[in-house]
Design a protein around this motif. Sequence first.
Motif, PDB file in Angstrom:
ATOM      1  N   ILE A  25       0.870  -1.177   0.000  1.00  0.00           N
ATOM      2  CA  ILE A  25       0.000   0.000   0.000  1.00  0.00           C
ATOM      3  C   ILE A  25       0.906   1.225   0.000  1.00  0.00           C
ATOM      4  N   CYS A  26       0.556   2.231  -0.785  1.00  0.00           N
ATOM      5  CA  CYS A  26       1.254   3.515  -0.728  1.00  0.00           C
ATOM      6  C   CYS A  26       0.263   4.593  -0.319  1.00  0.00           C
ATOM      7  N   HIS A  27       0.611   5.318   0.740  1.00  0.00           N
ATOM      8  CA  HIS A  27      -0.233   6.388   1.260  1.00  0.00           C
ATOM      9  C   HIS A  27       0.247   7.772   0.849  1.00  0.00           C
ATOM     10  N   CYS A  28       1.236   7.866  -0.053  1.00  0.00           N
ATOM     11  CA  CYS A  28       1.760   9.200  -0.396  1.00  0.00           C
ATOM     12  C   CYS A  28       0.641  10.056  -1.002  1.00  0.00           C
ATOM     13  N   THR A  29       0.799  11.347  -0.893  1.00  0.00           N
ATOM     14  CA  THR A  29      -0.258  12.237  -1.379  1.00  0.00           C
ATOM     15  C   THR A  29      -0.402  12.178  -2.903  1.00  0.00           C
ATOM     16  N   THR A  37      -8.563   8.404  -4.185  1.00  0.00           N
ATOM     17  CA  THR A  37      -8.997   7.749  -2.960  1.00  0.00           C
ATOM     18  C   THR A  37      -7.861   7.789  -1.932  1.00  0.00           C
ATOM     19  N   ALA A  38      -7.948   7.004  -0.885  1.00  0.00           N
ATOM     20  CA  ALA A  38      -7.060   7.119   0.270  1.00  0.00           C
ATOM     21  C   ALA A  38      -5.658   6.542   0.085  1.00  0.00           C
ATOM     22  N   PHE A  39      -5.470   5.603  -0.816  1.00  0.00           N
ATOM     23  CA  PHE A  39      -4.169   4.965  -1.003  1.00  0.00           C
ATOM     24  C   PHE A  39      -4.192   4.157  -2.289  1.00  0.00           C
ATOM     25  N   ARG A  40      -3.021   3.616  -2.655  1.00  0.00           N
ATOM     26  CA  ARG A  40      -2.907   2.772  -3.846  1.00  0.00           C
ATOM     27  C   ARG A  40      -2.308   1.438  -3.421  1.00  0.00           C
ATOM     28  N   VAL A  41      -2.817   0.354  -3.987  1.00  0.00           N
ATOM     29  CA  VAL A  41      -2.280  -0.979  -3.728  1.00  0.00           C
ATOM     30  C   VAL A  41      -1.658  -1.492  -5.018  1.00  0.00           C
ATOM     31  N   SER A  42      -0.411  -1.937  -4.941  1.00  0.00           N
ATOM     32  CA  SER A  42       0.276  -2.449  -6.122  1.00  0.00           C
ATOM     33  C   SER A  42       1.161  -3.632  -5.754  1.00  0.00           C
ATOM     34  N   HIS A 115       3.487   5.913   5.304  1.00  0.00           N
ATOM     35  CA  HIS A 115       2.443   5.804   6.324  1.00  0.00           C
ATOM     36  C   HIS A 115       2.195   7.132   7.027  1.00  0.00           C
ATOM     37  N   ARG A 116       3.197   7.980   7.080  1.00  0.00           N
ATOM     38  CA  ARG A 116       3.001   9.284   7.738  1.00  0.00           C
ATOM     39  C   ARG A 116       1.958  10.130   7.022  1.00  0.00           C
ATOM     40  N   SER A 117       1.645   9.803   5.751  1.00  0.00           N
ATOM     41  CA  SER A 117       0.619  10.521   5.001  1.00  0.00           C
ATOM     42  C   SER A 117      -0.735   9.811   5.008  1.00  0.00           C
ATOM     43  N   ALA A 118      -0.814   8.687   5.728  1.00  0.00           N
ATOM     44  CA  ALA A 118      -2.074   7.926   5.768  1.00  0.00           C
ATOM     45  C   ALA A 118      -3.178   8.793   6.382  1.00  0.00           C
ATOM     46  N   LEU A 119      -4.357   8.704   5.820  1.00  0.00           N
ATOM     47  CA  LEU A 119      -5.493   9.457   6.343  1.00  0.00           C
ATOM     48  C   LEU A 119      -5.886   8.893   7.705  1.00  0.00           C
ATOM     49  N   HIS A 120      -6.147   9.787   8.635  1.00  0.00           N
ATOM     50  CA  HIS A 120      -6.369   9.386  10.034  1.00  0.00           C
ATOM     51  C   HIS A 120      -7.583   8.479  10.235  1.00  0.00           C
ATOM     52  N   TRP A 121      -8.534   8.491   9.325  1.00  0.00           N
ATOM     53  CA  TRP A 121      -9.757   7.713   9.504  1.00  0.00           C
ATOM     54  C   TRP A 121      -9.655   6.287   8.969  1.00  0.00           C
ATOM     55  N   LEU A 122      -8.507   5.939   8.391  1.00  0.00           N
ATOM     56  CA  LEU A 122      -8.333   4.576   7.891  1.00  0.00           C
ATOM     57  C   LEU A 122      -8.190   3.588   9.043  1.00  0.00           C
ATOM     58  N   PRO A 123      -8.687   2.373   8.874  1.00  0.00           N
ATOM     59  CA  PRO A 123      -8.451   1.345   9.893  1.00  0.00           C
ATOM     60  C   PRO A 123      -6.997   0.882   9.815  1.00  0.00           C
ATOM     61  N   GLU A 124      -6.549   0.200  10.846  1.00  0.00           N
ATOM     62  CA  GLU A 124      -5.221  -0.407  10.818  1.00  0.00           C
ATOM     63  C   GLU A 124      -5.277  -1.643   9.926  1.00  0.00           C
ATOM     64  N   PHE A 125      -4.232  -1.870   9.163  1.00  0.00           N
ATOM     65  CA  PHE A 125      -4.143  -3.066   8.336  1.00  0.00           C
ATOM     66  C   PHE A 125      -3.224  -4.031   9.073  1.00  0.00           C
ATOM     67  N   ARG A 129       3.941  -4.464   7.491  1.00  0.00           N
ATOM     68  CA  ARG A 129       5.115  -3.728   7.923  1.00  0.00           C
ATOM     69  C   ARG A 129       4.875  -2.268   7.566  1.00  0.00           C
ATOM     70  N   ILE A 130       5.174  -1.356   8.475  1.00  0.00           N
ATOM     71  CA  ILE A 130       4.924   0.073   8.260  1.00  0.00           C
ATOM     72  C   ILE A 130       6.238   0.804   8.011  1.00  0.00           C
ATOM     73  N   VAL A 131       6.271   1.590   6.935  1.00  0.00           N
ATOM     74  CA  VAL A 131       7.414   2.441   6.599  1.00  0.00           C
ATOM     75  C   VAL A 131       6.870   3.866   6.524  1.00  0.00           C
ATOM     76  N   GLU A 132       7.386   4.765   7.331  1.00  0.00           N
ATOM     77  CA  GLU A 132       6.842   6.125   7.403  1.00  0.00           C
ATOM     78  C   GLU A 132       7.019   6.893   6.102  1.00  0.00           C
ATOM     79  N   GLU A 133       8.137   6.691   5.426  1.00  0.00           N
ATOM     80  CA  GLU A 133       8.373   7.299   4.114  1.00  0.00           C
ATOM     81  C   GLU A 133       8.656   6.166   3.155  1.00  0.00           C
ATOM     82  N   GLN A 134       9.498   6.396   2.163  1.00  0.00           N
ATOM     83  CA  GLN A 134       9.907   5.266   1.309  1.00  0.00           C
ATOM     84  C   GLN A 134      11.370   5.311   1.043  1.00  0.00           C
TER      85      GLN A 134
END
Length: 134
Positions: A25-29, A37-42, A115-125, A129-134
């Motif tokens: 999942i990528c949460h970048c803006t 939408t809120a993120f992209r899955v690839s 992940h630091r750009s993830a929208l606050h209303w998203l549930p936890e997945f 593994r969480i990476v704050e940037e890339q």
Amino acid sequence: MKIDGGCHCGAITYEAEVDPEKTSICHCTDCQQLTGTAFRVSVRVPEESYHITKGTPKVYIKTGASGAKRAQGFCGNCGSHLYATSVGDGPKVYGIRVGTARQRDELVPRTQYWHRSALHWLPEFEGTRIVEEQ
């Protein structure tokens, strides 16, 4: 794992051999804006494992915050986002957009980037593994 898929209107199709463990999942803006939408899955695959079997995607070149350029492949008819890859010489890695694969239910994200750009209303997945940037 062999996957196949294509755009919504059927003008472009592809086949690929993927490692499901490379689904993320990528949460970048930029991904939020490009997907609408809120993120992209690839799922990432080397160039030799990804083959367009029908049609020709249009390409938009995006420049990221780092200055790196990424080619965004999409259908010029229906607008479905198909992949992203690097620009220029050298071996390419394609980020196939999971929503375009018929086997999308089997491609479970393992990592979350930006992940630091993830929208606050998203549930936890759970289990990613969480990476704050890339």
